[in-house]
Design a protein around this motif. Sequence first.
Motif, short mmCIF file in Angstrom:
data_model
loop_
_atom_site.label_atom_id
_atom_site.label_comp_id
_atom_site.label_asym_id
_atom_site.label_seq_id
_atom_site.Cartn_x
_atom_site.Cartn_y
_atom_site.Cartn_z
N VAL A 59 0.91 -1.24 0.02
CA VAL A 59 -0.03 -0.14 0.13
C VAL A 59 0.84 1.31 -0.08
O VAL A 59 0.62 2.28 -0.78
N ARG A 78 -5.27 9.81 -1.91
CA ARG A 78 -5.96 9.33 -0.61
C ARG A 78 -5.38 9.02 0.42
O ARG A 78 -5.92 9.31 1.59
N PHE A 79 -4.42 8.25 0.63
CA PHE A 79 -3.79 7.42 1.77
C PHE A 79 -2.31 8.33 1.86
O PHE A 79 -1.80 8.59 1.09
N VAL A 108 -3.98 4.23 -4.32
CA VAL A 108 -4.22 4.95 -3.04
C VAL A 108 -3.74 6.40 -3.09
O VAL A 108 -3.88 7.22 -2.11
N MET A 110 -5.89 7.23 5.99
CA MET A 110 -6.79 6.79 4.59
C MET A 110 -8.08 7.48 4.72
O MET A 110 -8.94 7.33 5.77
N SER A 131 3.88 4.92 -2.64
CA SER A 131 2.49 4.36 -2.51
C SER A 131 1.87 3.73 -3.73
O SER A 131 2.34 4.13 -4.77
N LEU A 177 -12.29 6.42 1.76
CA LEU A 177 -12.15 4.80 1.45
C LEU A 177 -13.29 4.46 0.82
O LEU A 177 -14.49 4.94 0.70
N ASP A 230 -11.10 -0.88 -0.88
CA ASP A 230 -10.07 -0.87 0.16
C ASP A 230 -10.13 -1.91 1.14
O ASP A 230 -9.55 -2.14 2.34
#
Length: 121
Positions: free
Chosen positions: A48, A65-66, A62, A81, A58, A84, A88
Amino acid sequence: QVQLVESGGGLVQAGGSLRLSCAASRSIFSINTMGWYRQAPGKQRELVAAITSGGSTSADSVKGRFTISRDNGKNTVYLKMNSLNPEDTAVYYCHAKFFETKYSTRLLEVWGQGTLVTVSS
């Protein structure tokens, strides 16, 4: 033996947020890399995000977003995170590569036990 203790997983609605934490069970001389992997049912474990002293990386799925971050003083890594979605949903595993003592010449690695993240639609 060093262990990684994860927390922060749970059930969240689509569009929601969670923050995962992972802490080493005792002091470590030098952590090379800390990161998060995930494994969804019927799928292989995938990276991730990971972070070193030189930066972070990453997965494309993601990005934006993360966010992964690290507190070196606490030997802890976090995964924030946002936005979502049901894709996920997975068990998220913490991972670390480290030199255990100042005399160590070999990188060791350790995995956490995993924390379940479930995103409902």
